[in-house]
Design a protein around this motif. Structure first.
Motif, mmCIF file in Angstrom:
data_model
loop_
_atom_site.group_PDB
_atom_site.id
_atom_site.type_symbol
_atom_site.label_atom_id
_atom_site.label_comp_id
_atom_site.label_asym_id
_atom_site.label_seq_id
_atom_site.Cartn_x
_atom_site.Cartn_y
_atom_site.Cartn_z
ATOM 1 N N ASP A 83 75.749 130.473 35.704
ATOM 2 C CA ASP A 83 75.462 131.308 34.539
ATOM 3 C C ASP A 83 75.592 130.560 33.223
ATOM 4 O O ASP A 83 75.492 131.168 32.155
ATOM 5 C CB ASP A 83 76.411 132.518 34.527
ATOM 6 C CG ASP A 83 77.875 132.094 34.499
ATOM 7 O OD1 ASP A 83 78.727 132.963 34.244
ATOM 8 O OD2 ASP A 83 78.165 130.906 34.739
ATOM 9 N N ARG A 84 75.802 129.258 33.251
ATOM 10 C CA ARG A 84 75.941 128.513 32.007
ATOM 11 C C ARG A 84 75.765 127.030 32.292
ATOM 12 O O ARG A 84 75.826 126.589 33.432
ATOM 13 C CB ARG A 84 77.313 128.773 31.365
ATOM 14 C CG ARG A 84 78.481 128.256 32.188
ATOM 15 C CD ARG A 84 79.809 128.749 31.613
ATOM 16 N NE ARG A 84 80.951 128.137 32.247
ATOM 17 C CZ ARG A 84 81.475 128.498 33.391
ATOM 18 N NH1 ARG A 84 80.950 129.520 34.037
ATOM 19 N NH2 ARG A 84 82.532 127.877 33.906
ATOM 20 N N ILE A 85 75.562 126.272 31.218
ATOM 21 C CA ILE A 85 75.486 124.815 31.304
ATOM 22 C C ILE A 85 76.427 124.250 30.249
ATOM 23 O O ILE A 85 76.325 124.594 29.063
ATOM 24 C CB ILE A 85 74.049 124.312 31.089
ATOM 25 C CG1 ILE A 85 73.150 124.770 32.249
ATOM 26 C CG2 ILE A 85 74.025 122.791 30.972
ATOM 27 C CD1 ILE A 85 71.702 124.396 32.071
ATOM 28 N N ARG A 86 77.347 123.395 30.690
ATOM 29 C CA ARG A 86 78.266 122.750 29.770
ATOM 30 C C ARG A 86 77.783 121.328 29.489
ATOM 31 O O ARG A 86 77.349 120.623 30.397
ATOM 32 C CB ARG A 86 79.684 122.729 30.346
ATOM 33 C CG ARG A 86 80.228 124.119 30.637
ATOM 34 C CD ARG A 86 81.706 124.114 30.918
ATOM 35 N NE ARG A 86 82.035 123.325 32.092
ATOM 36 C CZ ARG A 86 83.276 123.057 32.484
ATOM 37 N NH1 ARG A 86 84.302 123.477 31.775
ATOM 38 N NH2 ARG A 86 83.499 122.360 33.575
ATOM 39 N N LEU A 87 77.868 120.924 28.242
ATOM 40 C CA LEU A 87 77.407 119.603 27.811
ATOM 41 C C LEU A 87 78.568 118.821 27.222
ATOM 42 O O LEU A 87 79.406 119.374 26.493
ATOM 43 C CB LEU A 87 76.295 119.735 26.759
ATOM 44 C CG LEU A 87 75.022 120.475 27.188
ATOM 45 C CD1 LEU A 87 74.115 120.666 25.985
ATOM 46 C CD2 LEU A 87 74.297 119.700 28.278
ATOM 47 N N ARG A 88 78.617 117.526 27.541
ATOM 48 C CA ARG A 88 79.579 116.586 26.960
ATOM 49 C C ARG A 88 78.815 115.374 26.496
ATOM 50 O O ARG A 88 77.832 114.967 27.117
ATOM 51 C CB ARG A 88 80.618 116.169 28.003
ATOM 52 C CG ARG A 88 81.694 117.202 28.238
ATOM 53 C CD ARG A 88 82.865 117.057 27.258
ATOM 54 N NE ARG A 88 83.640 115.853 27.564
ATOM 55 C CZ ARG A 88 83.649 114.760 26.835
ATOM 56 N NH1 ARG A 88 82.883 114.667 25.759
ATOM 57 N NH2 ARG A 88 84.380 113.710 27.180
ATOM 58 N N TRP A 89 79.244 114.810 25.417
ATOM 59 C CA TRP A 89 78.628 113.582 24.940
ATOM 60 C C TRP A 89 79.676 112.745 24.222
ATOM 61 O O TRP A 89 80.736 113.233 23.839
ATOM 62 C CB TRP A 89 77.435 113.878 24.028
ATOM 63 C CG TRP A 89 77.780 114.670 22.796
ATOM 64 C CD1 TRP A 89 78.131 114.209 21.569
ATOM 65 C CD2 TRP A 89 77.799 116.113 22.698
ATOM 66 N NE1 TRP A 89 78.381 115.244 20.703
ATOM 67 C CE2 TRP A 89 78.173 116.425 21.369
ATOM 68 C CE3 TRP A 89 77.538 117.148 23.587
ATOM 69 C CZ2 TRP A 89 78.287 117.733 20.906
ATOM 70 C CZ3 TRP A 89 77.658 118.443 23.138
ATOM 71 C CH2 TRP A 89 78.024 118.726 21.813
ATOM 72 N N SER A 90 79.359 111.462 24.017
ATOM 73 C CA SER A 90 80.267 110.575 23.304
ATOM 74 C C SER A 90 79.467 109.415 22.736
ATOM 75 O O SER A 90 78.445 109.014 23.292
ATOM 76 C CB SER A 90 81.359 110.058 24.242
ATOM 77 O OG SER A 90 80.793 109.318 25.298
ATOM 78 N N PRO A 91 79.921 108.881 21.620
ATOM 79 C CA PRO A 91 79.259 107.718 21.026
ATOM 80 C C PRO A 91 79.636 106.458 21.791
ATOM 81 O O PRO A 91 80.692 106.374 22.418
ATOM 82 C CB PRO A 91 79.803 107.700 19.594
ATOM 83 C CG PRO A 91 81.136 108.361 19.699
ATOM 84 C CD PRO A 91 81.021 109.386 20.784
#
Length: 690
Positions: free
Chosen positions: A40-48
């Protein structure tokens, strides 16, 4: 508050930060992204990927856009960008981080690194050595912050490196674009592109090939990390003294050493007591702070101090028939050992069986009769009788012989659509398991339904029962450890339980016939082939009472019915019900029909008696229809015509005519008047002579 906590924690993280999944030292200025799709959802992570990217992200914030590129497998021609961040995602303010750090200590690390006083900028003009040292310090500070974000979703959210998209749908594929809200002058920081779908959840695997080697007061654990290093940022290592109750060996997650040439990483734990057996297990921690499944459990005991152990470093397979082993005895180990035992197993956990024993130091051995799958371990016996072991080493003879085709495939489907399959187990020693395939027709392509290889000769599947396809077909293949596959078994056919109701009949006509004093019905029967029975019922709208007027089977089909057993003045409708051979049913309802011809049957038991004593004609009658409002009596004398003579209340059943004259003939008729002025037929004529 949070800086007090950092005093001890930062020192530990300095040793671990270089292994953060989300950060690697690169010269390229870009953003790396990762998705964690849920139903029921999408989690996003990012980093430089660089300190400059980190600074620009903290200054300008990040924007996240979503493109829907496919719907139910069909590409969208011109995907439109949807901005998920009306305001750029920036790190929390210092005050907000301080409040959040009360619940999550890792937020304190992020706050200290972003807002603390430790960060300095030194130009090359101030000295090239000081410049590079300053660059390294800033890189390490960023790495510690990103590691904290890897271990805590709350820390990532506080740093502006996390977003959860709840407006997602099944069947849709998305592309997320993560970028700086503003590009710096004279520098381009590349965006992150992440492709994902809620239909493709990330399945976390357990750490593979966990092995243990114990030394004096230490246990060294090794497991494969090369294949899931993008899945896990860190690990939790747990220890037990009874194999049941486990506890973490450290307060912080463990980041093991980088993989060696064989893909293994290692972690060393201190043993409280050499004479006790200890059990270990490992599980991974994702960049979203989720824990994966546990590895297998390994066990070991500390041994007397021996500084070295055998190192099995070379495997040579000759003509796909023989395996030559070579190992090292580092340091003084050759002088400390009294025996060397070559052991072998068909899996990394054992048990390991001795295949050769040497009473003097040797450094090579050739296995003339290896198994298809081999795990070798060198066991050294010290002069004090203690055993020390090398790590297991894998070697394989190429196997091209497939397993036999499984036999005895059988199955059934229950009323909920749960399919239970079973078959005879294959006897091959290198059997890995089975794969199951399904089709809705014996003529169409069979599709695999096992998400992973089935290790037991049974399988449960679920099929929909709400379909017009009555049958489902299955066949299986066997797979060995070298992924050689058997041929397909002959397919079996299973019949789905019938839960689909038959098509309803269609009532084409339903009307009142005044001439027949009846209701006539006409219909078209159900088109379903499994129909076994029909019933026709009549419902009185007045009191909702239902009466089954007729029923029939398919051997005596009919398409019309005339109902004469009705009471006038009532409103009726009809229900035509059809059953199939599984007990499913459908029905058709007619419209309302008011049964009223405007006439009622004549009054019965109509009698006239002359009472000479009272000088009157006594009339009596019987009438059982309800709702009689009044009776009207008509009289004629001799040959005169009938005239309305008197009107009586509806509750009476007799009346006396006293206005009579001797020597005349009197004739009488009677009729009933119902509510709504509905009239009964005129009764028969009766006459008396007075």
């Amino acid at each position: 508050m949070y800086r007090i906590f950092l005093t001890g924690l930062l020192a530990v993280l300095l040793l671990l930060a270089g292994h953060s999944l989300s950060y690697a030292q690169q010269s390229e200025h870009r953003i790396a992204g990762l998705a964690d799709p849920k139903p029921d959802r999408i989690r996003l992570r990012w980093s430089p990927s660089s300190y400059i990217s980190w600074e620009m992200g903290n200054k300008y914030g990040y924007t996240v856009e979503r493109f829907t590129v496919a719907v139910n497998g069909e590409l969208v021609k011109q995907p439109q960008a949807i901005l998920l961040t009306p305001q750029p995602l920036l790190p929390y303010s210092l005050q907000k981080m301080e409040a959040a750090a009360e619940k999550d200590d890792r937020i304190a690390i992020v706050a200290e690194i972003i807002y603390g006083e430790g960060a300095k900028k030194i130009k090359p003009e101030e000295g090239i050595g000081a410049y590079f040292e300053n660059q390294n310090q800033n890189d390490w500070r960023m790495a510690m912050a990103l590691l904290s974000c890897d271990l805590s979703v709350n820390a990532a959210r506080s740093a502006g490196l996390f977003l959860e998209d709840n407006n997602v749908k099944k069947g849709e594929r998305y592309v997320y674009r993560i970028a700086l809200a503003k590009q710096p002058v004279n520098l381009v920081i590349d965006t992150a592109i992440v492709v994902t779908s809620v239909d493709e959840p990330v399945l976390l695997s357990r750490p593979q090939e966990l092995a243990i080697v114990c030394a004096d007061s230490t246990a060294t654990l090794g497991w494969l990390t090369a294949f899931n290093k993008s899945m896990y940022s860190a690990y939790s290592v747990e220890r037990s003294v009874d194999g049941k109750k486990f506890a973490s060996t450290t307060n912080l997650p463990v980041i093991p050493s980088g993989p060696d040439a064989h893909g293994f990483s290692y972690y060393q734990d201190s043993l409280p007591d050499n004479d006790k057996k200890y059990f270990y297990r490992v599980r991974g921690i994702t960049p979203f702070g989720e824990y994966g499944p546990y590895s297998q459990t390994v066990e070991g005991m500390g041994v007397a101090l021996v500084s070295d152990r055998p190192v099995l470093d070379t495997i040579i397979v000759t003509d796909n028939k023989k395996i030559e082993l070579r190992w090292l005895l580092p340091g003084d180990l050759s002088k400390q050992l009294s025996k060397i035992v070559i052991t072998r197993a068909d899996n990394g956990k054992g048990p390991f069986t001795p295949i050769a024993t040497f009473d003097k130091p040797v450094y090579t051995y050739t296995d003339e009769k290896p198994l298809g799958t081999n795990y070798y371990r060198i066991k050294g016996i010290t002069k004090r009788g203690k055993a020390i072991y090398s790590f297991p080493y894998f070697a394989q003879i190429i196997d091209t012989i497939p397993p036999a085709i499984p036999i005895g495939l059988a199955g059934k489907i229950d009323s909920l659509g749960v399919v239970s399959l079973q078959w005879n187990n294959n006897t091959e020693k290198d059997l890995l398991g089975y794969r199951v395939f399904r089709a809705n027709s014996a003529k169409e392509e069979f599709i695999e339904v096992t998400k992973e290889i089935c290790t037991k000769p049974l399988f449960c599947d679920t099929v929909t029962l709400h379909t017009l396809t009555p049958k489902v077909f299955y066949q299986i293949i066997a797979v060995d450890k070298n992924y050689n596959t058997s041929g397909y078994t002959p397919f079996i056919m299973l019949r789905r339980p019938d839960t689909i109701a038959p098509s309803a009949p269609v009532i084409t006509k339903a009307f009142r016939s005044d001439s027949l004093r009846a209701v006539i019905l006409e219909w078209r029967n159900s088109t379903s082939e499994d129909v076994v029975k029909y019933t026709l019922s009549r419902i009185n709208v007045k009191d909702s009472s239902m009466i089954t007027v007729t029923s029939w089977d398919t051997a005596h089909l009919r398409e019309t019915y005339t109902d004469t057993t009705l009471q006038q003045g009532n409103t009726y409708y009809y229900q035509l019900m059809v059953w199939d051979d599984a007990g499913n049913k459908s029905k058709e309802i007619s419209g309302d029909i008011w049964f009223e011809t405007g006439r009622r049957p004549a009054v019965g038991a109509w009698k006239a008696i002359v009472n000479q004593e009272k000088k009157q004609v006594e009339l009596s009658w019987e009438y059982h229809l309800p709702d009689v409002r009044q009776y009207r009596i008509y009289r004629a004398k001799n040959d005169a015509p009938f005239i309305l003579y008197t009107t009586l209340e509806g509750g009476l059943k007799q009346w006396a005519d006293v206005e009579i004259i001797l020597g005349n003939i009197y004739k009488y008729k009677i009729t009933a008047i119902m509510k709504g002025d509905v009239k009964a037929e005129m009764s028969k004529e009766i006459q008396v002579k007075y």
